[in-house]
Motif scaffolding. Structure first.
Motif, mmCIF file in Angstrom:
data_model
loop_
_atom_site.group_PDB
_atom_site.id
_atom_site.type_symbol
_atom_site.label_atom_id
_atom_site.label_comp_id
_atom_site.label_asym_id
_atom_site.label_seq_id
_atom_site.Cartn_x
_atom_site.Cartn_y
_atom_site.Cartn_z
ATOM 1 N N ALA A 294 38.980 34.284 44.940
ATOM 2 C CA ALA A 294 40.422 34.395 44.681
ATOM 3 C C ALA A 294 40.763 35.782 44.151
ATOM 4 C CB ALA A 294 40.872 33.321 43.700
ATOM 5 N N PHE A 295 39.932 36.305 43.245
ATOM 6 C CA PHE A 295 40.180 37.640 42.696
ATOM 7 C C PHE A 295 40.158 38.689 43.795
ATOM 8 C CE2 PHE A 295 38.525 41.660 40.958
ATOM 9 C CZ PHE A 295 39.563 41.975 40.092
ATOM 10 N N LEU A 296 39.167 38.621 44.670
ATOM 11 C CA LEU A 296 39.084 39.609 45.749
ATOM 12 C C LEU A 296 40.267 39.486 46.706
ATOM 13 C CD1 LEU A 296 35.279 39.731 46.582
ATOM 14 C CD2 LEU A 296 36.624 41.259 45.130
ATOM 15 N N ALA A 297 40.693 38.261 46.991
ATOM 16 C CA ALA A 297 41.848 38.069 47.870
ATOM 17 C C ALA A 297 43.120 38.620 47.223
ATOM 18 C CB ALA A 297 42.020 36.587 48.199
ATOM 19 N N VAL A 298 43.340 38.304 45.952
ATOM 20 C CA VAL A 298 44.528 38.805 45.250
ATOM 21 C C VAL A 298 44.453 40.323 45.129
ATOM 22 C CG1 VAL A 298 45.792 38.778 43.054
ATOM 23 C CG2 VAL A 298 44.934 36.637 44.035
ATOM 24 N N LEU A 299 43.274 40.847 44.831
ATOM 25 C CA LEU A 299 43.095 42.297 44.742
ATOM 26 C C LEU A 299 43.468 42.967 46.059
ATOM 27 C CD1 LEU A 299 42.088 44.841 43.236
ATOM 28 C CD2 LEU A 299 39.777 44.257 44.037
ATOM 29 N N PHE A 300 43.018 42.408 47.156
ATOM 30 C CA PHE A 300 43.333 42.975 48.469
ATOM 31 C C PHE A 300 44.841 42.971 48.722
ATOM 32 C CE2 PHE A 300 44.075 42.595 53.041
ATOM 33 C CZ PHE A 300 43.452 43.751 53.485
ATOM 34 N N VAL A 301 45.483 41.845 48.450
ATOM 35 C CA VAL A 301 46.932 41.734 48.688
ATOM 36 C C VAL A 301 47.700 42.711 47.801
ATOM 37 C CG1 VAL A 301 48.930 40.188 48.464
ATOM 38 C CG2 VAL A 301 46.824 39.360 49.522
ATOM 39 N N VAL A 302 47.333 42.792 46.534
ATOM 40 C CA VAL A 302 48.035 43.692 45.616
ATOM 41 C C VAL A 302 47.789 45.150 46.005
ATOM 42 C CG1 VAL A 302 48.172 44.483 43.214
ATOM 43 C CG2 VAL A 302 48.124 42.041 43.722
ATOM 44 N N CYS A 303 46.579 45.479 46.405
ATOM 45 C CA CYS A 303 46.292 46.857 46.853
ATOM 46 C C CYS A 303 47.165 47.223 48.051
ATOM 47 C CB CYS A 303 44.818 47.018 47.203
ATOM 48 S SG CYS A 303 43.736 47.188 45.786
ATOM 49 N N GLU A 304 47.311 46.301 48.980
ATOM 50 C CA GLU A 304 48.172 46.548 50.147
ATOM 51 C C GLU A 304 49.635 46.688 49.730
ATOM 52 O OE1 GLU A 304 47.520 46.874 53.592
ATOM 53 O OE2 GLU A 304 45.501 47.220 52.816
ATOM 54 N N LYS A 305 50.083 45.784 48.886
ATOM 55 C CA LYS A 305 51.484 45.767 48.463
ATOM 56 C C LYS A 305 51.839 47.009 47.639
ATOM 57 C CE LYS A 305 54.727 42.371 46.662
ATOM 58 N NZ LYS A 305 54.852 41.063 46.010
ATOM 59 N N GLN A 306 50.934 47.422 46.766
ATOM 60 C CA GLN A 306 51.179 48.584 45.903
ATOM 61 C C GLN A 306 50.824 49.909 46.594
ATOM 62 O OE1 GLN A 306 52.550 48.511 42.777
ATOM 63 N NE2 GLN A 306 52.803 46.305 43.031
ATOM 64 N N GLY B 121 37.829 47.670 41.759
ATOM 65 C CA GLY B 121 37.993 46.264 41.400
ATOM 66 C C GLY B 121 36.819 45.418 41.851
ATOM 67 N N LEU B 122 36.311 45.698 43.033
ATOM 68 C CA LEU B 122 35.147 44.972 43.553
ATOM 69 C C LEU B 122 33.927 45.196 42.662
ATOM 70 C CD1 LEU B 122 33.719 43.333 45.799
ATOM 71 C CD2 LEU B 122 33.346 45.504 46.972
ATOM 72 N N ILE B 123 33.672 46.439 42.316
ATOM 73 C CA ILE B 123 32.533 46.758 41.443
ATOM 74 C C ILE B 123 32.710 46.102 40.076
ATOM 75 C CG2 ILE B 123 31.356 48.629 40.208
ATOM 76 C CD1 ILE B 123 31.891 50.357 42.752
ATOM 77 N N ALA B 124 33.929 46.168 39.550
ATOM 78 C CA ALA B 124 34.204 45.562 38.241
ATOM 79 C C ALA B 124 33.950 44.056 38.275
ATOM 80 C CB ALA B 124 35.638 45.842 37.821
ATOM 81 N N SER B 125 34.241 43.424 39.394
ATOM 82 C CA SER B 125 34.110 41.969 39.474
ATOM 83 C C SER B 125 32.665 41.491 39.481
ATOM 84 C CB SER B 125 34.836 41.431 40.700
ATOM 85 O OG SER B 125 34.156 41.781 41.888
ATOM 86 N N ILE B 126 31.714 42.369 39.759
ATOM 87 C CA ILE B 126 30.312 41.954 39.794
ATOM 88 C C ILE B 126 29.532 42.409 38.566
ATOM 89 C CG2 ILE B 126 30.221 41.759 42.302
ATOM 90 C CD1 ILE B 126 28.799 44.474 42.363
ATOM 91 N N MET B 127 30.217 43.028 37.620
ATOM 92 C CA MET B 127 29.562 43.480 36.396
ATOM 93 C C MET B 127 30.051 42.655 35.204
ATOM 94 S SD MET B 127 29.709 47.574 36.915
ATOM 95 C CE MET B 127 28.510 47.872 35.642
ATOM 96 N N PRO B 128 29.144 42.272 34.322
ATOM 97 C CA PRO B 128 29.610 41.577 33.117
ATOM 98 C C PRO B 128 30.598 42.463 32.347
ATOM 99 C CG PRO B 128 27.228 41.452 33.299
ATOM 100 C CD PRO B 128 27.696 42.405 34.364
ATOM 101 N N PHE B 129 31.667 41.904 31.915
ATOM 102 C CA PHE B 129 32.749 42.588 31.193
ATOM 103 C C PHE B 129 33.536 43.554 32.085
ATOM 104 C CE2 PHE B 129 29.509 41.513 28.019
ATOM 105 C CZ PHE B 129 30.258 40.675 27.193
ATOM 106 N N GLY B 130 33.136 43.732 33.329
ATOM 107 C CA GLY B 130 33.834 44.624 34.253
ATOM 108 C C GLY B 130 35.290 44.251 34.494
ATOM 109 N N PRO B 131 35.592 42.970 34.700
ATOM 110 C CA PRO B 131 36.992 42.608 34.917
ATOM 111 C C PRO B 131 37.904 42.958 33.746
ATOM 112 C CG PRO B 131 35.584 40.840 35.669
ATOM 113 C CD PRO B 131 34.707 41.833 34.954
ATOM 114 N N PHE B 132 37.349 42.966 32.531
ATOM 115 C CA PHE B 132 38.161 43.298 31.364
ATOM 116 C C PHE B 132 38.427 44.804 31.286
ATOM 117 C CE2 PHE B 132 35.646 39.477 30.380
ATOM 118 C CZ PHE B 132 36.697 38.566 30.390
ATOM 119 N N VAL B 133 37.455 45.603 31.703
ATOM 120 C CA VAL B 133 37.649 47.055 31.784
ATOM 121 C C VAL B 133 38.668 47.363 32.879
ATOM 122 C CG1 VAL B 133 36.513 49.253 32.280
ATOM 123 C CG2 VAL B 133 35.329 47.515 30.907
#
Length: 99
Positions: free
Chosen positions: A50-62, A72-84
């Motif tokens: 869901a995060f990757l799908a929303v990220l893709f849509v928002v990247c396109e929209k923005q 965002g993809l790299i952040a999503s696979i690292m612990p604490f990455g999504p918070f950074v």
């Protein structure tokens, strides 16, 4: 979908990843109780996609660059990455409001 949606899904995805890493996995490998891995892992998988799908849509929209998606993809696979990544999105939102 907007940046607030992305931030909310990112927060949930990051939280589920931490629960998986620091609660469910130790319960499985240290105490021999794998039940949480099944449910937390499934929830995390759904939130990750869901995060990757929303990220893709928002990247396109923005009209963000491919670099922002990859970050965002790299952040999503690292612990604490999504918070950074969330902190970066918050700063991006604030600079957008000020402009």
């Amino acid at each position: 979908m907007n940046i607030q949606t992305l931030r909310a899904v990112g927060f949930l995805e990051g939280l589920s990843f931490l629960l998986l890493l620091f609660i469910a996995m130790p319960m499985k490998y240290m105490w021999g109780n794998p039940i949480l891995v099944k449910y937390v892992g499934m929830g995390h998988g759904v939130l990750f996609v869901a995060f990757l799908a929303v990220l893709f849509v928002v990247c396109e929209k923005q009209k963000w660059s491919l670099n922002m998606f990859v970050l965002g993809l790299i952040a999503s696979i690292m612990p604490f990455g999504p918070f950074v990544f969330d902190h970066k999105l918050k700063k991006l939102e604030q600079s957008k409001v000020e402009a």
